[in-house]
Motif scaffolding. Structure first.
Motif, PDB file in Angstrom:
ATOM      1  N   VAL A 109       0.852  -1.187   0.000  1.00 25.86           N
ATOM      2  CA  VAL A 109       0.000   0.000   0.000  1.00 25.86           C
ATOM      3  C   VAL A 109       0.888   1.238   0.000  1.00 25.86           C
ATOM      4  O   VAL A 109       2.074   1.171   0.319  1.00 25.86           O
ATOM      5  CB  VAL A 109      -0.974   0.026   1.211  1.00 25.86           C
ATOM      6  N   ALA A 115       2.567   0.265  -3.250  1.00 26.53           N
ATOM      7  CA  ALA A 115       1.495  -0.190  -4.144  1.00 26.53           C
ATOM      8  C   ALA A 115       2.117  -0.751  -5.420  1.00 26.53           C
ATOM      9  O   ALA A 115       3.101  -0.212  -5.935  1.00 26.53           O
ATOM     10  CB  ALA A 115       0.551   0.956  -4.463  1.00 26.53           C
ATOM     11  N   GLU A 168       4.002  -6.259 -10.151  1.00 25.12           N
ATOM     12  CA  GLU A 168       2.712  -6.658 -10.734  1.00 25.12           C
ATOM     13  C   GLU A 168       2.830  -7.793 -11.739  1.00 25.12           C
ATOM     14  O   GLU A 168       1.903  -8.585 -11.894  1.00 25.12           O
ATOM     15  CB  GLU A 168       2.041  -5.454 -11.390  1.00 25.12           C
TER      16      GLU A 168
END
Length: 86
Positions: free
Chosen positions: A41, A45, A65
């Motif tokens: 976060v 993130a 990611e």
């Protein structure tokens, strides 16, 4: 990365814990090898922390990611199996 989750090759865990790939699979089936996935976060993130525990050891992968490993570490942890015996 596999959709919303991650798939970690058994060979990575086998190397981290000094097991065979088949030992990794069996340990996951029996619950001896556990995992947790935490999403970053704020400034983290887009990164995830994947932590695996086996007896008294842990390994952690920080991934982006796409699932690319950004860092990894291994460290001792308390053996939780003794907690189950109480």
């Amino acid at each position: 990365r596999d959709g919303a989750g991650f798939v970690v090759p058994a060979i990575l865990l086998a190397e981290a814990f000094g097991l065979t790939e088949s030992d990794v699979r069996e340990s996951m089936r029996t619950g001896a090898l556990t995992s947790i996935c935490e999403a970053g976060v704020g400034t983290d993130a887009g990164r995830w922390r994947l932590t695996f525990r086996y007896i008294n050891r842990a390994c952690r992968f920080t991934v982006d990611e796409a699932g690319t490993i950004l860092s990894s570490s291994r460290f001792p942890v308390r053996d939780r199996s003794s907690d189950l015996e109480r």
